[in-house]
Design an enzyme around this catalytic site. Sequence first.
Site, PDB file in Angstrom:
ATOM      1  CD  GLU A 527      -2.960   1.187   0.327  1.00  0.00           C
ATOM      2  OE1 GLU A 527      -2.954   0.396  -0.631  1.00  0.00           O
ATOM      3  OE2 GLU A 527      -3.800   2.095   0.428  1.00  0.00           O
ATOM      4  CB  THR A 638      -9.756   9.077 -11.075  1.00  0.00           C
ATOM      5  OG1 THR A 638      -8.635   8.655 -10.301  1.00  0.00           O
ATOM      6  CG2 THR A 638     -10.991   9.129 -10.193  1.00  0.00           C
TER       7      THR A 638
HETATM    8  C1  DMJ Z   1     -10.030   4.148  -7.133  1.00  0.00           C
HETATM    9  O1  DMJ Z   1     -11.269   4.288  -6.563  1.00  0.00           O
HETATM   10  C2  DMJ Z   1      -9.663   5.366  -7.904  1.00  0.00           C
HETATM   11  O2  DMJ Z   1      -8.605   5.066  -8.727  1.00  0.00           O
HETATM   12  C3  DMJ Z   1      -9.285   6.518  -7.020  1.00  0.00           C
HETATM   13  O3  DMJ Z   1      -8.862   7.639  -7.738  1.00  0.00           O
HETATM   14  C4  DMJ Z   1      -8.183   6.105  -6.097  1.00  0.00           C
HETATM   15  N1  DMJ Z   1      -8.413   4.884  -5.450  1.00  0.00           N
HETATM   16  C5  DMJ Z   1      -9.072   3.778  -6.066  1.00  0.00           C
HETATM   17  C6  DMJ Z   1      -8.224   2.635  -6.493  1.00  0.00           C
HETATM   18  O4  DMJ Z   1      -7.126   2.371  -5.754  1.00  0.00           O
END
Ligand code: DMJ
Length: 664
Positions: A527, A638
């Site tokens: 992580e 994202t």
């Molecule tokens: C997702 O929900 C998206 O990529 C977000 O921007 C960051 N975290 C998670 C994946 O790790």
Amino acid sequence: MTGILPTYQRFINGVPVPSISRRSFRLREKYLIISVLLTFGIVWLGALFYLPEFKSTTSVNDSVYNVYKRIQKAGPELLMPPPLAQNDVGEFPVVGIVRHGEEGDDPHVIEDRNRLRAKIDEDMGMKVLERPQFDVAPSVSSSKGPSKPPVDAIEEPAAGNNAAGRDVSPSGLKSMNAVSKYVIPPLDANADGSIRNKRDTVKQMMRHAWNNYKLYAWGKNELKPISKRAHLTSVFGAGDLGATVVDGLDTLYLMGLMDEFREGRDWVAEHFHISEIDSDLSVFETTIRFVGGFLSCYALTGDTMFRDKAAEVADALLPAFDTPTGLPYALINPSNKASHQYHWAGANSILSEVGTLHMELTYLSDVTGNDVYRQKAQRIRDVLHNIQKPDGLYPNYINPRTGQWGQRHMSLGALGDSFYEYLLKAWLVSNTEDAQARVMFDEAMQAALDKMLRVSPSGLSYLAELKYGRIFEEKMDHLSCFAGGMFALASTTLENSQSERYMDVARKLTHTCHESYDRADTKLGPEAFRFTGAVEARAMKSNEKMYLLRPETFESYFIMWRLTKEQKYRDWGWDAVEALEKHCRVDGGYTGLTNVYHTSPQGDDVQQSYFLAETLKYLYLLFSDDSLIPLDEWVFNTEGHPFPVRSKNPLYRAYEPDPNDNQL
Ligand code: DMJ
């Protein structure tokens, strides 16, 4: 003594003789007895022939049972009056009785019923379900009646269309907006069979994740793949929003898993109702996963149900934007419209959250013709554009009431990450029209590279975290591993003074993130990883050693493969597939890991919805041809949901008012 029959006292020699000693009846007595017996016999025979219960059964027990059953069935009617007739306006007359088939308005009855339902729901949620037959589909029936998708919107994709994967009609853009769908292009034009096998492996992983979610947690947000039940506590609040359905849909579509896509689509049409949710939802998570997921499906299929659901979700979130600056609060309860901040953030909103709404809200305005969403997004942008930036950087906390920065903590990992990603992507998806976004991106990246980019003793590049302008932690989050792909995209889409540097950084960061995987026993990355003394690209604290099925490193492999065609990115991606299969795959789906440095790691028992939205999608695309979602026509939000590029991709589906709609 008196009796029914006449009494006759006999006397022998004047002495009364007790009647008991009499041996026979007199003639009159005999007639009387015979006629009583005859009457009884006739009644019995009559009953035998004419009463229905006696006709159909021969045993008295059966008859009694049948009569009991009938009474039981008739129960309410025997005890209560029949339903009352509705009056002219469809209401029932108010009288002091409970209506048949309803609980009436008695609050105790309603409360009891609700408590009972809540208990049943709780039990269902907590229960470890036995694994049913694998091919038994969950019930998706609804009394509300599903809205039907346009027939062609969910057709099986067929090979043989144009290389860009669009269903091109000669009648041009306008007609395509109305009816066309994304058609999977023929793949493997120049590839050997091993690439197809790798892609098929990822597709099979998606099936495994989806089928198990379907079996054990259908309609809930996520799956607990080890205990085989729903994962109820997460970023989605307590309601059943089917996060895995919504996040997984476009991946199913792109993989050509059309039966699964259809069942997910129908679940959404029938059961997804966000305004009924009575718990706190994250404005950011709900936007990127739900609004983003629906908009992507709308672009791919043209099915207006998805567009309307996206608007329904955004509308439920809008009250959170009612702040003096327009920067939204973090959480909102759609049912009572109350907004809050995370308790750990004090009065502040989070940069990566308020700054990662632009793509979704802008596109939603374009496809609905309702400008309110774009205005909300632009207001946030303007605040962030106009505010003074310490050292040219954006701190992770900002107060939506005052518009002032909170703690001066800066990061391209958690709390900052996708704000920067969206500056670049807002520019890309606008077909370079959103110039403000690109300028903000390049300025921020210049500052970030100057202040945050570090090189370890052995030569690994990484992005450290800052506090008050100084290096705060020599640590990089897994979350910031998206940056390799981001810098590569920035490098190839605009020739500017930083382009070369961007690609160099992209290669180096992707390499470092791969190292964090390669240095773990499981070959899956932690992580967060540190660069302290002898430690390089390794987690040190126990809460950094987890692997949460995250996608960011594979996202960078995919973008780097597309833009450089260097084989190593596919090789690294395949290593990751093998590691996922070895350590994360369980009977009931895919689990995250609690420690990537153990050879037999323990699972965290959560199948994250983004595993279907992003992790598997990026791995699948890594082993697909460039014609599947070409990067010059699509931009991933994202959460890995592809959005069409405006004015360039005919599937953009901008809203066009009906010219025949003459409004006065
Ligand atoms: C997702 O929900 C998206 O990529 C977000 O921007 C960051 N975290 C998670 C994946 O790790």
